[in-house]
Structures are given as C-alpha cells and as structure tokens.
Enzyme design. Structure first.
Site, PDB file in Angstrom:
ATOM      1  N   ASN A  33      25.338 -21.681  -8.519  1.00 54.74           N
ATOM      2  CA  ASN A  33      24.162 -20.924  -8.954  1.00 54.74           C
ATOM      3  C   ASN A  33      24.568 -19.758  -9.835  1.00 54.74           C
ATOM      4  O   ASN A  33      24.030 -18.674  -9.743  1.00 54.74           O
ATOM      5  CB  ASN A  33      23.389 -20.411  -7.728  1.00 54.74           C
ATOM      6  CG  ASN A  33      22.099 -19.713  -8.105  1.00 54.74           C
ATOM      7  OD1 ASN A  33      21.485 -20.039  -9.110  1.00 54.74           O
ATOM      8  ND2 ASN A  33      21.706 -18.721  -7.331  1.00 54.74           N
ATOM      9  N   TYR A  97      21.478 -22.075 -24.620  1.00 61.43           N
ATOM     10  CA  TYR A  97      21.238 -22.103 -23.173  1.00 61.43           C
ATOM     11  C   TYR A  97      20.666 -23.455 -22.760  1.00 61.43           C
ATOM     12  O   TYR A  97      21.099 -24.054 -21.766  1.00 61.43           O
ATOM     13  CB  TYR A  97      20.275 -20.980 -22.799  1.00 61.43           C
ATOM     14  CG  TYR A  97      20.011 -20.861 -21.313  1.00 61.43           C
ATOM     15  CD1 TYR A  97      20.906 -20.190 -20.487  1.00 61.43           C
ATOM     16  CD2 TYR A  97      18.871 -21.417 -20.740  1.00 61.43           C
ATOM     17  CE1 TYR A  97      20.671 -20.073 -19.115  1.00 61.43           C
ATOM     18  CE2 TYR A  97      18.627 -21.310 -19.378  1.00 61.43           C
ATOM     19  CZ  TYR A  97      19.528 -20.637 -18.572  1.00 61.43           C
ATOM     20  OH  TYR A  97      19.300 -20.537 -17.237  1.00 61.43           O
ATOM     21  N   ALA A 100      23.351 -26.196 -22.732  1.00 64.66           N
ATOM     22  CA  ALA A 100      24.212 -26.148 -21.550  1.00 64.66           C
ATOM     23  C   ALA A 100      23.511 -26.728 -20.334  1.00 64.66           C
ATOM     24  O   ALA A 100      24.122 -27.451 -19.531  1.00 64.66           O
ATOM     25  CB  ALA A 100      24.644 -24.704 -21.280  1.00 64.66           C
ATOM     26  N   GLY A 130      12.223 -22.186 -12.804  1.00 67.15           N
ATOM     27  CA  GLY A 130      11.674 -21.485 -13.950  1.00 67.15           C
ATOM     28  C   GLY A 130      12.184 -20.060 -14.029  1.00 67.15           C
ATOM     29  O   GLY A 130      13.202 -19.703 -13.422  1.00 67.15           O
ATOM     30  N   ARG A 132      12.780 -16.377 -13.217  1.00 68.39           N
ATOM     31  CA  ARG A 132      12.755 -15.663 -11.943  1.00 68.39           C
ATOM     32  C   ARG A 132      12.686 -14.160 -12.173  1.00 68.39           C
ATOM     33  O   ARG A 132      13.104 -13.676 -13.223  1.00 68.39           O
ATOM     34  CB  ARG A 132      14.001 -16.019 -11.118  1.00 68.39           C
ATOM     35  CG  ARG A 132      13.903 -17.359 -10.419  1.00 68.39           C
ATOM     36  CD  ARG A 132      15.263 -17.912 -10.086  1.00 68.39           C
ATOM     37  NE  ARG A 132      15.942 -18.420 -11.269  1.00 68.39           N
ATOM     38  CZ  ARG A 132      17.213 -18.809 -11.277  1.00 68.39           C
ATOM     39  NH1 ARG A 132      17.934 -18.739 -10.188  1.00 68.39           N
ATOM     40  NH2 ARG A 132      17.767 -19.266 -12.381  1.00 68.39           N
TER      41      ARG A 132
END
Length: 206
Positions: A33, A97, A100, A130, A132
């Site tokens: 994460n 982004y 990736a 989505g 945060r």
C-alpha cells in the site's frame, strides 16, 4: 499469523534491503500500500516523473512480491495489492501515475493466472480505490478535480475485509466497479463522466 504491511517510501527501501535484513518465513499476508505521488497536470508527464512513479508504484511491488512469494506459497497466504481507479480507467492529467497503476493490474492479473495453473494456493486481492482524504493526496490534485475524497478509515476497512475473505477484487466506493465495467461497453458516457470530475482550465495550465 504474520502480516507485513508496507506503506510509504519506507517500502521502497525495504525492497532493496530485504535479503540481508528480513526473514519472511511464516508470512501469511503481504499488504502493498505504498505510493509515490506527483502533482496532477501537464508537468507530471516528464520522463523523470514517469521513471520515479514506475519505480515506486510498480517496480518495488514486483520486487517485494518476488521475495515474499515463496513464504506465502508455504503458508497458503494472501497478497493484498492496493491500487487505484486510475489503474482501470484512464483519466486526464495523470498519465505517468495511471501507467504505473495499469502495470500493477496487468502484472498481478497475470500472476494470479500463473499461480492458478500451477495449483499454488496464494490469494491475490486487487483493491481499486478512489481519492482518499489524505493531506498529500489532496494537495496533489488541488484545483484539478471536483471529485470528493472518500474517508480513509472506511477504505482501509474495505481493504482488510477483502484480504481476510481472499476476495479477488475490492472496489471502494462500490460504484467504481460499475464504472470499470462501463469502460469497454460505453466509452462515450464514461468520457463525459470523467470530464464532469475535472477542472479543465486549472489542469491545462498546471
């Protein structure tokens, strides 16, 4: 039960020093994460920004997975990969982004198939989240999107529930599942929806 949760840039360094400093024996859960963010807008398309985002958001995930997989195979454990809606549905002003995150979806989707045909009982849970309500995330998209951020604790709970039940996919908020399904079926309404989420003027001059 042994759980390894990797967040933040510390996970990037962990990927390089794992062999010498960590024994993954008995590992039951690996939760990936961590992310490297870049400001939204046209300046984020540079080769340098793209290289950085791929290293943090994709290559390090692959490195950590390859190191943990033997232990997870022995324990018949679970691999939980926290990704993004932008890894399923491309949008404007997020090219590196999104690239990736699409790479994550392809890599772990292929790995799931490989483990299945080899009868390896390691669950892979892909979490599609989505925006945060995190300070660094909000700063990166300030003035670019009109989308409302989802509560972080609720997103975390969805990830935990998905990993514990060995679900193949988690979508939070749930409506993202529908948006992903519409990606191939109704491309024009999807494009309209994305435009409603963007502040086009601010994005174009970023």
């Amino acid at each position: 039960m042994k759980v390894l949760l990797l967040t933040g840039l510390g996970a990037l360094f962990f990927a390089y020093y794992w062999d010498d400093n960590f024994d993954p024996g008995g590992l039951d859960y690996l939760v990936l994460n961590h992310l490297g963010a870049a400001p939204a807008g046209t300046q984020a398309r540079s080769a340098q920004a793209t290289r950085w985002l791929l290293q943090v958001n994709f290559i390090s995930y692959v490195q950590l997975t390859s190191l943990a997989l033997p232990s997870l195979t022995d324990s018949e454990g679970s691999l939980v990969v926290v990704s993004s809606l932008l890894g399923r549905v491309p949008t404007s002003f997020s090219s590196p982004y999104s690239a990736a995150k699409f790479a994550l979806d392809s890599f772990f989707g292929s790995l799931r198939r490989e483990l299945d045909v080899q009868d390896v009982n390691v669950a892979i849970t892909m979490c599609v989240l989505g925006l945060r309500d995190h300070a660094s995330v909000a700063e990166g998209v300030r003035g670019v999107t009109r989308a409302k951020a989802a509560p972080g604790p609720k997103a975390a709970l969805a990830v935990i529930r998905g990993g514990a039940t060995r679900a193949s996919g988690v979508f939070y908020p749930w409506r993202f599942h529908l948006l992903c399904l519409l990606r191939g079926w109704l491309p024009h309404p999807r494009a309209w929806f994305i435009r409603q989420e963007l502040n086009i003027t601010a994005s174009a001059v970023a």
